[in-house]
Design a protein around this motif. Structure first.
Motif, PDB file in Angstrom:
ATOM      1  N   TYR A 294       0.839  -1.204   0.000  1.00 11.43           N
ATOM      2  CA  TYR A 294       0.000   0.000   0.000  1.00 11.43           C
ATOM      3  C   TYR A 294       0.874   1.254   0.000  1.00 11.43           C
ATOM      4  CZ  TYR A 294      -3.039   3.687   1.839  1.00 11.43           C
ATOM      5  OH  TYR A 294      -3.713   4.882   2.022  1.00 11.43           O
ATOM      6  N   TRP A 295       1.823   1.311   0.921  1.00  7.00           N
ATOM      7  CA  TRP A 295       2.662   2.512   1.024  1.00  7.00           C
ATOM      8  C   TRP A 295       3.535   2.671  -0.210  1.00  7.00           C
ATOM      9  CZ3 TRP A 295       1.072   5.846   4.321  1.00  7.00           C
ATOM     10  CH2 TRP A 295       0.483   5.454   5.531  1.00  7.00           C
ATOM     11  N   ASN A 296       4.030   1.561  -0.714  1.00  6.63           N
ATOM     12  CA  ASN A 296       4.930   1.620  -1.876  1.00  6.63           C
ATOM     13  C   ASN A 296       4.211   2.123  -3.123  1.00  6.63           C
ATOM     14  OD1 ASN A 296       7.651   1.168  -2.655  1.00  6.63           O
ATOM     15  ND2 ASN A 296       6.973  -0.569  -3.879  1.00  6.63           N
ATOM     16  N   ASN A 297       2.900   1.920  -3.195  1.00  5.10           N
ATOM     17  CA  ASN A 297       2.123   2.337  -4.369  1.00  5.10           C
ATOM     18  C   ASN A 297       1.590   3.759  -4.253  1.00  5.10           C
ATOM     19  OD1 ASN A 297       2.463  -0.056  -5.746  1.00  5.10           O
ATOM     20  ND2 ASN A 297       0.634  -1.015  -4.887  1.00  5.10           N
ATOM     21  N   LYS A 298       1.835   4.415  -3.131  1.00  3.17           N
ATOM     22  CA  LYS A 298       1.330   5.771  -2.934  1.00  3.17           C
ATOM     23  C   LYS A 298       2.253   6.800  -3.580  1.00  3.17           C
ATOM     24  CE  LYS A 298      -2.341   4.774  -1.287  1.00  3.17           C
ATOM     25  NZ  LYS A 298      -3.587   5.208  -1.883  1.00  3.17           N
ATOM     26  N   ALA A 367      21.983  34.794   7.409  1.00  2.00           N
ATOM     27  CA  ALA A 367      21.617  33.381   7.527  1.00  2.00           C
ATOM     28  C   ALA A 367      20.932  32.964   6.235  1.00  2.00           C
ATOM     29  CB  ALA A 367      20.673  33.180   8.711  1.00  2.00           C
ATOM     30  N   GLY A 368      21.421  31.905   5.612  1.00  2.00           N
ATOM     31  CA  GLY A 368      20.844  31.425   4.356  1.00  2.00           C
ATOM     32  C   GLY A 368      20.396  29.983   4.458  1.00  2.00           C
ATOM     33  N   ILE A 369      19.169  29.718   3.985  1.00  2.00           N
ATOM     34  CA  ILE A 369      18.655  28.350   3.908  1.00  2.00           C
ATOM     35  C   ILE A 369      18.412  28.042   2.434  1.00  2.00           C
ATOM     36  CG2 ILE A 369      16.787  26.778   4.577  1.00  2.00           C
ATOM     37  CD1 ILE A 369      16.217  28.769   6.930  1.00  2.00           C
ATOM     38  N   PHE A 370      18.983  26.946   1.950  1.00  2.00           N
ATOM     39  CA  PHE A 370      18.826  26.547   0.546  1.00  2.00           C
ATOM     40  C   PHE A 370      18.128  25.196   0.500  1.00  2.00           C
ATOM     41  CE2 PHE A 370      22.342  29.436   0.795  1.00  2.00           C
ATOM     42  CZ  PHE A 370      22.311  30.191  -0.373  1.00  2.00           C
ATOM     43  N   LEU A 371      17.169  25.053  -0.398  1.00  2.00           N
ATOM     44  CA  LEU A 371      16.397  23.804  -0.482  1.00  2.00           C
ATOM     45  C   LEU A 371      16.287  23.332  -1.929  1.00  2.00           C
ATOM     46  CD1 LEU A 371      13.069  22.918   1.297  1.00  2.00           C
ATOM     47  CD2 LEU A 371      13.243  22.657  -1.175  1.00  2.00           C
ATOM     48  N   ILE A 372      16.592  22.052  -2.146  1.00  2.00           N
ATOM     49  CA  ILE A 372      16.394  21.401  -3.447  1.00  2.00           C
ATOM     50  C   ILE A 372      15.348  20.301  -3.245  1.00  2.00           C
ATOM     51  CG2 ILE A 372      17.441  20.048  -5.301  1.00  2.00           C
ATOM     52  CD1 ILE A 372      20.166  21.182  -4.441  1.00  2.00           C
ATOM     53  N   PRO A 373      14.188  20.360  -3.939  1.00  2.00           N
ATOM     54  CA  PRO A 373      13.221  19.259  -3.839  1.00  2.00           C
ATOM     55  C   PRO A 373      13.774  18.009  -4.524  1.00  2.00           C
ATOM     56  CG  PRO A 373      12.248  21.228  -4.859  1.00  2.00           C
ATOM     57  CD  PRO A 373      13.727  21.413  -4.846  1.00  2.00           C
ATOM     58  N   LEU A 374      13.582  16.859  -3.882  1.00  2.00           N
ATOM     59  CA  LEU A 374      14.096  15.586  -4.403  1.00  2.00           C
ATOM     60  C   LEU A 374      13.038  14.496  -4.292  1.00  2.00           C
ATOM     61  CD1 LEU A 374      17.539  15.375  -2.560  1.00  2.00           C
ATOM     62  CD2 LEU A 374      17.212  15.932  -4.982  1.00  2.00           C
ATOM     63  N   ALA A 375      13.170  13.483  -5.107  1.00  2.00           N
ATOM     64  CA  ALA A 375      12.320  12.296  -4.936  1.00  2.00           C
ATOM     65  C   ALA A 375      12.677  11.622  -3.615  1.00  2.00           C
ATOM     66  CB  ALA A 375      12.536  11.318  -6.087  1.00  2.00           C
ATOM     67  N   PRO A 376      11.692  11.117  -2.870  1.00  2.00           N
ATOM     68  CA  PRO A 376      12.016  10.366  -1.656  1.00  2.00           C
ATOM     69  C   PRO A 376      12.685   9.048  -2.025  1.00  2.00           C
ATOM     70  CG  PRO A 376       9.649  10.294  -2.098  1.00  2.00           C
ATOM     71  CD  PRO A 376      10.242  11.237  -3.098  1.00  2.00           C
ATOM     72  N   GLY A 377      13.454   8.524  -1.103  1.00  2.00           N
ATOM     73  CA  GLY A 377      14.055   7.203  -1.307  1.00  2.00           C
ATOM     74  C   GLY A 377      15.342   7.186  -2.096  1.00  2.00           C
ATOM     75  N   LYS A 421      16.283   9.259   9.943  1.00  2.00           N
ATOM     76  CA  LYS A 421      16.871   9.109  11.289  1.00  2.00           C
ATOM     77  C   LYS A 421      16.115   9.947  12.328  1.00  2.00           C
ATOM     78  CE  LYS A 421      20.799  11.225  12.110  1.00  2.00           C
ATOM     79  NZ  LYS A 421      20.544  12.204  13.219  1.00  2.00           N
ATOM     80  N   ASP A 422      15.822  11.201  12.001  1.00  2.00           N
ATOM     81  CA  ASP A 422      15.235  12.112  12.995  1.00  2.00           C
ATOM     82  C   ASP A 422      13.721  11.980  13.119  1.00  2.00           C
ATOM     83  OD1 ASP A 422      17.793  12.959  13.325  1.00  2.00           O
ATOM     84  OD2 ASP A 422      17.449  15.044  12.752  1.00  2.00           O
ATOM     85  N   TYR A 423      13.050  11.637  11.999  1.00  2.00           N
ATOM     86  CA  TYR A 423      11.581  11.641  12.003  1.00  2.00           C
ATOM     87  C   TYR A 423      10.953  10.295  11.629  1.00  2.00           C
ATOM     88  CZ  TYR A 423      12.939  16.554  11.500  1.00  2.00           C
ATOM     89  OH  TYR A 423      13.543  17.772  11.657  1.00  2.00           O
ATOM     90  N   ASN A 424      11.784   9.260  11.435  1.00  2.00           N
ATOM     91  CA  ASN A 424      11.267   7.954  10.995  1.00  2.00           C
ATOM     92  C   ASN A 424      10.401   8.114   9.741  1.00  2.00           C
ATOM     93  OD1 ASN A 424      12.310   6.258  13.182  1.00  2.00           O
ATOM     94  ND2 ASN A 424      10.916   7.438  14.475  1.00  2.00           N
ATOM     95  N   SER A 425      10.817   9.015   8.874  1.00  2.00           N
ATOM     96  CA  SER A 425      10.037   9.377   7.693  1.00  2.00           C
ATOM     97  C   SER A 425      10.134   8.291   6.610  1.00  2.00           C
ATOM     98  CB  SER A 425      10.569  10.708   7.146  1.00  2.00           C
ATOM     99  OG  SER A 425      10.036  10.992   5.896  1.00  2.00           O
ATOM    100  N   TYR A 426       8.981   7.883   6.079  1.00  2.00           N
ATOM    101  CA  TYR A 426       8.951   6.837   5.050  1.00  2.00           C
ATOM    102  C   TYR A 426       9.729   7.293   3.818  1.00  2.00           C
ATOM    103  CZ  TYR A 426       7.100   3.374   1.755  1.00  2.00           C
ATOM    104  OH  TYR A 426       6.967   2.354   0.824  1.00  2.00           O
ATOM    105  N   LYS A 427      10.777   6.552   3.473  1.00  2.00           N
ATOM    106  CA  LYS A 427      11.662   6.863   2.341  1.00  2.00           C
ATOM    107  C   LYS A 427      12.278   8.266   2.445  1.00  2.00           C
ATOM    108  CE  LYS A 427       9.597   3.721  -1.065  1.00  2.00           C
ATOM    109  NZ  LYS A 427       9.015   3.597  -2.422  1.00  2.00           N
TER     110      LYS A 427
END
Length: 486
Positions: A294-298, A367-377, A421-427
């Motif tokens: 189920y989770w893998n197909n989401k 102070a600079g924060i940089f973010l690149i969106p990525l595919a999970p996993g 590691k910090d949030y037990n986040s799926y992939k």
């Protein structure tokens, strides 16, 4: 009747649920695995600099107002809000950028200057988006996702076609200029799906952007977490950090206890605001409502590669929020959703909170924060992080016409492995489940366990969806469900 409610995690949704449940007269305790509260909205402090580790955009101020109003409070009782003017800036090339003002009339003028006739089109588009916002944010999202009938109202019946069209097609019918199209498609990225896969109805995000504006809580988004913590404590909630949840114990089909750092904590109701997939992994397999398949197909919203950078000088030619769309938007989106891989040339976002908030950096520094969106996993290594920082900082220097590499005091990073590691986040996802048509409302994982009595869930993988305002709403919805079912 008062219940002993035990909550896993201390992010926005968990703290919201804790406040509502305590207000209802329950004994509420929150357990957080990390050393500080906030979940994904924690803070990094280093050498006089302060960074929001997670969310940096404060949109939909009315949702925050509604939350605090439920406790006869106002956001201003806890933190100061600053409306950003301009809201943000979008770079398309060297000295080629569009500045988004803090009000719709000026944004309309900006559009008209770029594409003749687009100003009127934008007014009409935002008028429809506001109508959707009034239906969605003031009504639909405050429903618990129990039944498909929740979506059927007189107002939604008038807009049924908008649930089957998509944002991308709608925008392209009205606007031809590529820059304007990308600016209008950008807000749905907060929903975690490609614009072509996001129902037209979600144009309400464009009203959130252009109609309600972009805000900054003084001292960062963590100010909201601290406000919610203070409210929760005022209501009698107990909060414990460094409390790792090892198991949810079930007896005769009913959630009975948590094993926390080896200790058994008995409870009448268990509510998890942690990652839904991880939360179910704390159960014996027979008690889990959703399988690995189920989770893998989401369709998951993206993960992110984030950098927190201290500069020894002020950075020029950028606003508090700056987006860098100088590469192909569609190719990067495909690298996230269609064929997951590290993007060759990523879009990225940069935030400089010290442009607005002097408390974010020492005087004369940035102070600079940089973010690149990525595919999970994706594979996540220090080498890859270094390669991608070099990619974006080189482009940043070129696009903003300044040298900054030699002004870096330090750099910290956060990516897929850290989300796990910090949030037990799926992939290692950053934003939860994407809001596609087949993952909307009642089609999302349920707030109430389908297999275990007195077990509930809240947060971005359940109803209503990803984002900070939906997280606040999720906490309200689940607390109401707990009261209703007790």
């Amino acid at each position: 009747m008062s219940k002993k409610i035990t909550i896993i995690g201390s992010g926005f949704s968990s703290l919201a649920a804790a406040c509502y449940s305590a207000k209802a007269g329950n004994e509420v305790t929150v357990y957080e695995k990390n050393a500080t509260i906030g979940g994904r909205a924690r803070q990094l402090k280093k050498e006089g600099f302060t960074f929001d580790i997670g969310p940096t955009w404060y949109w939909m101020p009315d949702v925050f107002e509604r939350f605090f109003a439920d406790f006869n409070k106002k956001p201003s009782d806890y933190y100061e809000l600053i409306k950003l003017s301009p809201a943000y800036q979008v770079y398309f090339g060297v000295k080629d950028f569009v500045t988004i003002a803090d009000n719709l009339p000026e944004i309309v003028k900006t559009f008209e200057q770029i594409e003749t006739g687009s100003g009127k089109q934008l007014e009409n588009f935002i008028k429809e988006a506001q109508s959707n916002y009034d239906i969605a944010i003031k009504d639909l999202v405050y429903r618990p996702g129990v039944s498909p009938l929740e979506l059927i109202t007189i107002e939604t019946a008038k807009k049924v076609n908008q649930f089957f069209g998509n944002i991308s097609s709608d925008i392209r019918r009205k606007f031809k200029n590529k820059k304007l199209i990308q600016i209008l498609e950008f807000p749905v990225l907060f929903l975690g799906a490609k614009p072509s896969d996001t129902p037209s109805f979600y144009s309400f995000m464009n009203f959130a952007d252009f109609g309600l504006g972009t805000w900054h809580p003084k001292n960062g988004m963590y100010s909201v977490i601290l406000a919610m913590e203070k409210l929760a404590i005022e209501l009698g909630v107990k909060i414990y950090t460094n409390s790792n949840i090892e198991k949810i114990e079930v007896e005769n089909g009913t959630a009975k206890a948590l094993i926390i750092n080896g200790e058994k904590i008995i409870s009448d109701v268990i509510l998890s605001g942690a990652d839904y997939h991880h939360s179910e992994s704390l159960l014996d397999e027979k008690h889990r409502a959703y399988s690995e398949k189920y989770w893998n197909n989401k369709t998951f919203a993206p993960s992110s590669l984030l950098f927190y950078v201290g500069f020894d000088k002020k950075i020029q030619n950028v606003e508090h929020h700056s987006l860098f769309f100088d590469v192909d938007f569609d190719v990067h989106a495909s690298d996230i959703y269609d064929n997951p891989k590290w993007p060759k040339e990523p879009l990225f976002y940069a935030s400089f909170p010290s442009k607005t908030d002097e408390n974010s950096a020492p005087e004369g520094k940035e102070a600079g924060i940089f973010l690149i969106p990525l595919a999970p996993g994706l594979e996540d290594t220090e080498e890859l992080r270094n390669v991608y920082f070099e990619k974006i900082i080189t482009r940043f220097e070129n696009l903003t016409q300044q040298e900054v590499k030699n002004s870096i005091i330090f750099r910290e990073s956060f990516c897929v492995n850290d989300f796990i590691k910090d949030y037990n986040s799926y992939k290692g996802n950053a934003y939860g489940l994407a809001n596609t048509l087949l993952q909307t409302a009642f089609l999302r994982p349920k707030l109430k366990s389908k297999k275990v009595k007195n077990l509930y869930f809240t947060g971005q993988l359940t109803v209503p969806g990803p984002g900070v305002p939906p997280a606040l709403i999720s906490g309200k919805l689940v607390s109401e469900l707990i009261e209703k079912n007790s």
